[in-house]
Design an enzyme around this catalytic site. Structure first.
Site, short mmCIF file in Angstrom:
data_model
loop_
_atom_site.label_atom_id
_atom_site.label_comp_id
_atom_site.label_asym_id
_atom_site.label_seq_id
_atom_site.Cartn_x
_atom_site.Cartn_y
_atom_site.Cartn_z
N HIS A 1 78.21 15.16 47.63
CA HIS A 1 79.63 15.50 47.76
C HIS A 1 80.41 15.08 46.52
O HIS A 1 81.32 15.79 46.07
CB HIS A 1 80.21 14.83 49.00
N ARG B 1 82.67 31.99 51.15
CA ARG B 1 82.18 31.36 52.39
C ARG B 1 83.16 31.67 53.52
O ARG B 1 84.36 31.41 53.39
CB ARG B 1 82.07 29.85 52.21
N ARG C 1 79.65 36.05 52.10
CA ARG C 1 78.51 35.54 52.85
C ARG C 1 78.88 35.42 54.32
O ARG C 1 79.90 34.83 54.67
CB ARG C 1 78.08 34.17 52.33
N GLU D 1 67.23 31.14 49.83
CA GLU D 1 67.44 29.69 49.94
C GLU D 1 66.19 28.96 50.41
O GLU D 1 66.19 27.72 50.47
CB GLU D 1 68.59 29.42 50.91
N ASN E 1 70.96 24.99 45.94
CA ASN E 1 71.02 23.70 46.65
C ASN E 1 69.96 23.64 47.73
O ASN E 1 69.15 22.71 47.79
CB ASN E 1 72.40 23.48 47.28
N ASP E 2 69.96 24.62 48.63
CA ASP E 2 68.97 24.64 49.70
C ASP E 2 67.58 24.98 49.18
O ASP E 2 66.58 24.45 49.68
CB ASP E 2 69.38 25.64 50.79
N ARG F 1 68.94 17.12 50.89
CA ARG F 1 69.89 17.05 49.78
C ARG F 1 71.09 16.16 50.09
O ARG F 1 71.90 15.89 49.21
CB ARG F 1 70.35 18.45 49.37
N CYS G 1 74.34 31.34 43.14
CA CYS G 1 75.65 30.82 43.57
C CYS G 1 75.54 29.37 44.02
O CYS G 1 76.46 28.85 44.65
CB CYS G 1 76.22 31.68 44.70
#
Length: 555
Positions: free
Chosen positions: A189, A291, A327, A416, A439-440, A450, A487
């Site tokens: 974060h 999102r 998305r 992902e 990220n995923d 993560r 992304c």
């Protein structure tokens, strides 16, 4: 390391920025409340504890109202921790057993923390966020100030174990020149919020505790280095780098392109309607990730088609003639919804999430597609739609068939998980485009949560295993003449963005504040160089060696 001693420490840099200044350290956390009998009645202690929880929730919520995108989502989740009925029940039980308000709060949150820290699954919030809520609540119960950003009339570099989201969101960028943290990783974060705000930052600096208050430091995010007590020549070089970056960021935004004029679309990630202005301000060429969760989270039922369409229309209207990739709802894992994910799962990260949850709740899927199609028909934007967490050809085919019933022209999928990267040629055969969520993809490729701070070293998309999967998608896209974007947070790392282009990526989407640095880095290299950087990175054995090899060739 003694105060004033010259040293260079390494960590994970966020962006390309450089900063120089005197260090101010974040105060240490409040000590553990002593477990002694209360001198007050249980009713008095309970009133104190409940009041502290309510005050914490209100404070964090007020910070959230000042934020947008990922920052608001993180703070909303934190405020819910302080309002959680199970926490209130546990605190009440402990107080009635004779604990003080502060001790009851400590024990309740410590139990919650231990459960989260001991699980391997992809859970609600990371441990540092729980610590922040606990610390603030104990401070309110004691009537003392919670640890936070030091106050200073002069600019400084902040050094801390980690930063709480509520502090990061409201950093005064005229005073805080940069921050350095011991914990965190590239997808923590802290890192995500640093990118959103354009803050010079270094995370996962293991030896940061050795930096003393008053030390002069240079923070170089591009090199992932903190120089303590720099020499005069190092100070001059840092000043020149800062001046060059300031001049570069002051220039008008231009379309993304490599040095040989190869176009690379630079798009923005936005998490709500509030993110539109910032994307436009920084010269985004459209939106690569819109999102839609903000419409669903906190609700007890799915929003109506009309409610959704109104929100989507606002975003699409801001980008006439430009691409906006929407998305669909990505719920499950750390983002469960009562009306979508009703069954408890032992491992939510591998459960009913993303497209699986949507296909199992087809009414919600269809209402969202209907709202997107309606908004697209009312605006001049080029609306694209994609499904999250696609793992199989069958999922891609099913989603594509349903989406085309609504006359949506560009229907794609998120890559992902490794399976969708490995099967990219077959999945892209039934889809119009792919967007890689690094990220995923990194998390699932390296089997490392993560959100777990202790696994930060496994969270780098520089890892050759991750890059090889991205290359598979890039190759499939080129062979089928289908666009491939990124992304995830990797797109916001300037030099890594060049490597991604070398792997076949045709567009990059990131937080708006990161666009200038990525645009500048792309302009320094040709497509041939990008491909060579990609070759060097793929030939490495680990993320550190991949970065070092590309840095050596690029600089």
């Amino acid at each position: 390391m003694g105060k004033g001693a010259h040293a260079q420490l390494s960590g994970m840099g966020i962006g390309n920025g450089t900063a120089m200044g005197v260090v101010r350290r974040m105060p240490d956390p409040l000590p553990e409340p002593v477990d002694i009998p209360s001198a007050r009645t249980a009713a008095e202690e309970l009133s104190c504890a409940v009041g502290a929880l309510e005050e914490t929730a209100a404070f964090i919520r007020s910070r959230g109202e000042q934020a947008v995108g990922a920052a608001r989502e993180i703070l909303d989740a934190q405020s819910l921790m302080a309002e959680d009925p199970s926490v209130h029940e546990d605190v009440s039980r402990l107080v009635m057993a004779g604990k003080t308000a502060a001790r009851a709060i400590f024990e309740s949150f410590s139990s919650f923390r231990a459960i989260v820290a001991g699980l391997d699954s992809y859970l609600a919030e990371r441990v540092s966020d729980i610590d922040d809520v606990m610390q603030r609540t104990i401070a309110y119960a004691r009537g003392v100030a919670a640890p936070g950003i030091p106050e200073s009339e002069t600019p400084f570099v902040l050094v801390a174990r980690d930063l709480a989201p509520a502090d990061t969101v409201t950093l005064d960028l005229t005073t805080v020149l940069a921050f350095v943290t011991t914990e965190g990783g590239p997808t923590s974060h802290t890192a995500i919020l640093a990118r959103e705000k354009g803050i010079v930052a270094l995370v996962a600096v293991a030896d940061a505790q050795s930096i003393a208050d008053g030390d002069l430091v240079i923070v170089d995010a591009a090199k992932g280095a903190v120089t303590v007590s720099p020499s005069e020549s190092e100070q001059k070089a840092a000043t020149a780098a800062m001046e060059e970056r300031a001049a570069q960021r002051a220039r008008p935004a231009t379309p993304g392109a490599l040095a040989d004029a190869t176009p690379i679309s630079l798009l923005a990630n936005i998490g709500s309607v509030d993110g539109v202005d910032e994307a436009v301000k920084y010269g985004a060429e459209g939106v690569g990730l819109f999102r839609t969760e903000f419409l669903f989270f906190g609700a007890t039922a799915a929003p109506s088609v009309e409610e959704q369409q109104a929100a989507y229309t606002k975003v699409l209207t801001a980008f006439p003639g430009q691409k906006v990739v929407i998305r669909l709802l990505d719920a499950g894992a750390d983002k469960p919804l009562e009306f979508l994910n009703s069954e408890a799962e032992q491992n939510p990260a591998l459960g009913q999430r993303g497209i699986r949850a949507l296909l199992a709740n087809e009414g919600i899927l269809r209402s969202q597609l209907q709202a997107i199609a309606g908004a697209a028909g009312q605006t001049e934007a080029d609306a694209w739609v994609m499904a999250p967490m696609v793992a199989t050809v069958e999922e891609a085919r099913s989603f594509s068939a349903i989406a085309r019933e609504f006359d949506l022209k560009s229907v794609g999928i998120m890559v992902e998980v490794p399976s969708s990267a490995i099967l990219a040629d077959r999945i892209l055969a039934v889809s119009d485009f792919a967007s890689i969520g690094t990220n995923d993809l990194t998390q699932y490729t390296l089997a490392a949560d993560r959100l777990q701070g202790s696994l930060a070293s496994f969270q780098s998309a520089w890892h050759p295993a991750v890059l090889r999967l991205i290359a598979e998608v890039g190759s499939a896209g080129a062979a089928l003449h289908k666009p491939v974007g990124v992304c995830g947070e990797a797109a916001a790392e300037p030099l890594l963005a060049v490597v991604l282009v070398g792997l076949g990526v045709t567009s990059l989407s990131m937080s708006a504040a990161a666009l200038a640095d990525v645009r500048d880095e792309l302009s320094r290299h040709t497509l041939a160089q990008a491909k060579e950087f990609a070759r060097l990175a793929l030939a490495a054995d680990n993320a550190e060696d991949a970065l070092a090899a590309v840095l050596g060739a690029a600089r």
